[in-house]
Design an enzyme around this catalytic site. Sequence first.
Site, PDB file in Angstrom:
ATOM      1  N   GLU A  47       0.846  -1.184   0.000  1.00  0.00           N
ATOM      2  CA  GLU A  47       0.000   0.000   0.000  1.00  0.00           C
ATOM      3  C   GLU A  47       0.891   1.247   0.000  1.00  0.00           C
ATOM      4  O   GLU A  47       1.956   1.263   0.618  1.00  0.00           O
ATOM      5  CB  GLU A  47      -0.897  -0.009   1.237  1.00  0.00           C
ATOM      6  CG  GLU A  47      -1.899   1.132   1.285  1.00  0.00           C
ATOM      7  CD  GLU A  47      -2.744   1.118   2.539  1.00  0.00           C
ATOM      8  OE1 GLU A  47      -3.897   1.575   2.465  1.00  0.00           O
ATOM      9  OE2 GLU A  47      -2.260   0.644   3.595  1.00  0.00           O
ATOM     10  N   LYS A 120     -10.196   0.317  -1.907  1.00  0.00           N
ATOM     11  CA  LYS A 120     -10.222   0.008  -0.479  1.00  0.00           C
ATOM     12  C   LYS A 120     -11.555   0.422   0.152  1.00  0.00           C
ATOM     13  O   LYS A 120     -11.978   1.567   0.038  1.00  0.00           O
ATOM     14  CB  LYS A 120      -9.063   0.732   0.212  1.00  0.00           C
ATOM     15  CG  LYS A 120      -8.898   0.396   1.685  1.00  0.00           C
ATOM     16  CD  LYS A 120      -7.682   1.114   2.247  1.00  0.00           C
ATOM     17  CE  LYS A 120      -7.424   0.763   3.693  1.00  0.00           C
ATOM     18  NZ  LYS A 120      -6.222   1.472   4.218  1.00  0.00           N
ATOM     19  N   CYS A 164      -4.841  -3.484   3.619  1.00  0.00           N
ATOM     20  CA  CYS A 164      -4.513  -3.010   4.961  1.00  0.00           C
ATOM     21  C   CYS A 164      -5.641  -3.149   5.982  1.00  0.00           C
ATOM     22  O   CYS A 164      -5.920  -4.228   6.476  1.00  0.00           O
ATOM     23  CB  CYS A 164      -3.991  -1.576   4.867  1.00  0.00           C
ATOM     24  SG  CYS A 164      -3.034  -1.053   6.316  1.00  0.00           S
TER      25      CYS A 164
END
Length: 275
Positions: A47, A120, A164
Amino acid sequence: MPSNNSEFNMASIQMVSTPNLNENLETAARLIKAAANCGAQIAVLPEYFCLMGLKDTDKVNVREAPGSGPIQERIAAMAEENCIYLVAGSIPLEAKESNKVLNTSLVFDPLGQQIARYDKMHLFGFQTETERYEESETIAAGSQPGQFTINTNGIDWAFGLSICYDLRFPELYRALGQVDCHIIPAAFTYTTGKDHWEILLRARAIENQCYVLASAQGGLHLNQRRTWGQSMLIDPWGEILSNLSEGEGFIQGTLSKDKLKEVRSKLPALKHRRL
């Protein structure tokens, strides 16, 4: 390279990205080439690989339109030059709000063509007396899970995409269904990473009976943010096959269809689900 058709070689690239976009792209290119030369069929960047800005709004200034822009063009070229599948950990793409971006994973094939995209969904927020981080101030949340399939030598390999903070939401992985490997680019903070990173990764592998490949930022950045690192490959039984503690570099490992079948037949938990 894998010893037989039922194996697939993967590499996870770890970086300590800087506020310099071109510098980060050069580092990514060097590590991707090294991984490809070692036989990796797919490489995963972390990321924020392209930019870890001095302030959160820096990524808004380099955002790109989907399918167009120097970051996407460079990454596509890296995939083609190295004849490798490439998961570009996260790239800032244009969002509806002009002051925000989508934090997007793009997947390119060995011809440099984009084959998958994931925005995301879960946005990180964390605050203590000395530390505060709120992704929603500069990032717009995605709305759809992401996955893709690669066929090599007549065998399909299914991959799930998450980024993440998504790691903390097991319902996302259930929604993706059965895959061979979940790919998780990340930039976990040192504070949360030291307590939760490995536990969460191993849990996602165990409960979904699949491999998990995590690619992380790992070190002290020029903006004084410290990321946890510990890029790792975990097998469907929850065992860590390879990991890199801190600093830039890469790890490699092999996915095995035989191992997946062994775990899922020995303990068919996925078939025992009631919800």
